[in-house]
Design a protein around this motif. Structure first.
Motif, PDB file in Angstrom:
ATOM      1  N   LYS A 412       0.796  -1.358   0.192  1.00 14.43           N
ATOM      2  CA  LYS A 412       0.122   0.018   0.117  1.00 14.43           C
ATOM      3  C   LYS A 412       0.747   1.129  -0.048  1.00 14.43           C
ATOM      4  CE  LYS A 412      -3.987  -1.370  -0.321  1.00 14.43           C
ATOM      5  NZ  LYS A 412      -4.905  -1.043  -1.667  1.00 14.43           N
ATOM      6  N   ALA A 413       2.046   1.220   0.761  1.00 15.99           N
ATOM      7  CA  ALA A 413       2.860   2.450   0.690  1.00 15.99           C
ATOM      8  C   ALA A 413       3.584   2.447  -0.847  1.00 15.99           C
ATOM      9  CB  ALA A 413       4.030   2.144   1.733  1.00 15.99           C
ATOM     10  N   ILE A 414       3.952   1.424  -1.586  1.00 14.72           N
ATOM     11  CA  ILE A 414       4.265   1.660  -2.635  1.00 14.72           C
ATOM     12  C   ILE A 414       3.146   2.035  -3.738  1.00 14.72           C
ATOM     13  CG2 ILE A 414       4.968  -0.018  -4.763  1.00 14.72           C
ATOM     14  CD1 ILE A 414       7.339   0.437  -3.069  1.00 14.72           C
ATOM     15  N   GLU A 415       2.173   1.616  -3.507  1.00 11.84           N
ATOM     16  CA  GLU A 415       0.852   2.105  -4.217  1.00 11.84           C
ATOM     17  C   GLU A 415       0.790   3.539  -4.073  1.00 11.84           C
ATOM     18  OE1 GLU A 415      -3.863   1.732  -4.050  1.00 11.84           O
ATOM     19  OE2 GLU A 415      -2.760  -0.107  -3.946  1.00 11.84           O
ATOM     20  N   TYR A 416       1.085   4.046  -2.995  1.00 12.02           N
ATOM     21  CA  TYR A 416       0.881   5.673  -2.859  1.00 12.02           C
ATOM     22  C   TYR A 416       1.853   6.432  -3.514  1.00 12.02           C
ATOM     23  CZ  TYR A 416       0.194   9.889  -0.373  1.00 12.02           C
ATOM     24  OH  TYR A 416       0.289  11.364  -0.220  1.00 12.02           O
ATOM     25  N   LEU A 417       3.178   5.864  -3.350  1.00  9.35           N
ATOM     26  CA  LEU A 417       4.166   6.646  -4.002  1.00  9.35           C
ATOM     27  C   LEU A 417       4.559   6.248  -5.409  1.00  9.35           C
ATOM     28  CD1 LEU A 417       7.139   6.013  -1.106  1.00  9.35           C
ATOM     29  CD2 LEU A 417       5.658   8.127  -1.756  1.00  9.35           C
ATOM     30  N   PHE A 418       4.162   5.240  -5.928  1.00  8.27           N
ATOM     31  CA  PHE A 418       4.521   4.935  -7.368  1.00  8.27           C
ATOM     32  C   PHE A 418       3.501   4.284  -7.914  1.00  8.27           C
ATOM     33  CE2 PHE A 418       8.403   4.179  -4.418  1.00  8.27           C
ATOM     34  CZ  PHE A 418       9.018   5.134  -5.142  1.00  8.27           C
TER      35      PHE A 418
END
Length: 511
Positions: A412-418
């Motif tokens: 989810k953190a990756i989805e938010y950033l990239f």
């Protein structure tokens, strides 16, 4: 390589001390107290209500809590199990043992205290997570601290860029933490305990200075994890829903057997917990005394390492729930912390303190005690070799499901950033890194995990504190409508479209 590890250790120790001791614990406990007060001690004043609408609802027929309403969300119980999969890990076993060895029996009291206030920190995180979540292009819910930092704190006057920057910092820290607390630290403890239980007398061959047994364990875990993690949240939740209740109940039953075997020492154990929580001068004559700073730091630090209240991590899974009411998912957050710390961690503490490896008069560990295998030795005192095998298997299940849960947090953190396209790449890298955890030294893996925890915690708690009035308002709105039966406009989402959609089907959300 040795010089690199030494330099990394020194840097990590400096950052860890600043993040945790200088500002972290004050911020953590302070936030818990603030949220407890602004919600009028919800965890106590509405104890019966949140209990009935969380674990109590699981046993009701046709309960929405255990049912999925669409293919893009998970049930409330699945969200809890996935969050518990990530929180019930080595922190509940090796972490509690480490807290007691370093901080003495009094660390358990501070662990309880941190959990009591942490209930409302976790409650607040989940309330904000549901309130500020949105659907991604795949139709799945996406929520977490990064969203309430950007859309909550960021919407306050002159805070637009502060909210955006903190959201990015949180996401970066969450990704790093997913490789620390959620991967390397867990896998490292699995490897150590399997070796201790099954290969203690085996002279393992080395390959480039790496134990072949450790490498083999890492490869096996990597393969199994890949089969689950690469299937996404639905597969992770399905596995967690089956494993977590089973492993938790089994461990608690085992610990209760140890408890009853040593029941004559119960009074002495609890007396030591409270005595050393405040009266640490009693060990002043010992060569290696325990300071009050150690007691408080170890108790609070290991407490949050275990239940993760304040990290903003579990909200990323809770936000994928089919729930409409933010407060309802917040109540699942209260139960999550309660079960993790007051049940599972307390059972471990009882096992450790009754083992004879901790001197209850001085509060110090017996010479030669290794906190990494202390719980296994304690179970071994009662069950023999079978006890050590039991703990090794418990840590395997606890820690492995933690790896599964944290893979979703990092996703989810990756989805938010990239964006969503980067998520499959992250999952592959995450799975491969499992091998690194198996071959790392225990102390370094654990210390790095501690540091990533703290770095992730700070931006999240800034967001929670800044949005405290909103949490209080949403909570009061829920209490007025659901408990006092007053006619109020529900507060379900910051987004008008989601608010209207949720309001139209709000009746389905009641038990």
């Amino acid at each position: 390589m040795e010089q690199f590890v030494k330099a990394l250790t020194e840097i990590n120790n400096s950052v860890n001390n600043f993040v945790w001791v200088t500002i972290g614990l004050v911020l953590l406990i302070g936030t818990g107290i603030l949220m407890t007060c602004c919600t009028k001690f919800f965890q106590i004043s509405h104890l019966g209500h949140w209990w009935r609408h969380t674990i109590g609802s699981v046993f009701k027929r046709n309960s929405r809590a255990t049912k999925k309403t669409d293919k893009k969300s998970i049930s409330q119980f699945q969200a809890l199990c996935t969050a518990l999969a990530a929180t019930i890990g080595t922190g509940n076993i090796a972490g509690v043992a480490a807290a007691i060895v370093v901080g003495g029996p009094g660390a358990v009291f501070w662990m309880w205290l941190a959990a009591f206030f942490g209930m409302m920190t976790n409650f607040s995180e989940n309330v904000l997570g549901i309130y500020y979540r949105r659907r991604n292009r795949q139709g799945e819910w996406s929520g977490g601290a990064m969203y309430y930092l950007k859309d909550g704190l960021g919407k306050k006057k002159n805070c637009k860029w502060i909210g955006k920057i903190l959201a990015v910092l949180f996401s970066i820290c969450a990704i790093l933490a997913s490789f620390g607390i959620g991967n390397m630290g867990q896998v490292n403890k699995i490897t150590l305990n399997i070796q201790s239980a099954f290969f203690a007398n085996v002279d393992a061959p080395q390959m480039g200075g790496i134990s072949v047994i450790s490498l083999a364990i890492g490869i096996m875990l990597m393969i199994i994890a890949a089969l689950i993690i690469l299937g996404g949240l639905q597969r992770i939740a399905a596995v967690a829903e089956k494993i977590v209740p089973f492993m938790a109940v089994l461990y608690v039953v085992g610990a209760l057997i140890v408890f009853f075997v040593h029941i004559r020492h119960v009074g002495e154990m609890f007396a030591a917990i409270f005595r050393f929580a405040f009266g640490v001068k009693a060990v002043g004559g010992a060569v290696a005394g325990i300071t009050i700073k150690q007691v408080v730091t170890q108790g609070c630090k290991r407490g949050v390492f275990s239940n993760e209240a304040g990290l903003g991590s579990s909200v990323m899974v809770h936000s994928s729930s089919n729930v409409k009411e933010p407060v309802k998912q917040g109540m699942w957050g209260i139960f999550e912390v309660f079960f993790d710390t007051f049940v599972v961690c307390t059972m471990t503490a009882i096992v450790v303190l009754s083992s004879g490896f901790i001197d209850l008069e001085t509060g110090l560990a017996v010479e030669g005690v290794n906190d990494a295998t202390l719980v296994a030795q304690a179970f071994g005192n009662v069950f023999g070799k079978g006890g050590e095998v039991f703990v090794a298997l418990a840590i395997l299940l606890f820690a492995f499901t933690t790896v599964l849960g944290w893979s979703q947090y990092g996703s989810k953190a990756i989805e938010y950033l990239f964006g969503e396209k980067a998520v499959p790449v992250y999952r592959v890298v995450f799975v491969i890194m499992i091998i690194s955890g198996a071959i790392m030294t225990s102390s370094l893996a654990w210390d790095i995990s501690d540091t990533f925890n703290g770095m992730m915690m700070i931006p999240n708690l800034i967001g929670v504190i800044s949005l405290c009035p909103l949490v209080a308002k949403i909570t009061k709105n829920y209490v007025d409508r659901r408990i006092r039966k007053l006619d109020r406009e529900p507060m379900l989402s910051f987004d008008k479209t989601i608010q209207d959609e949720a309001k139209a089907t709000l009746g389905e959300d009641s038990e």
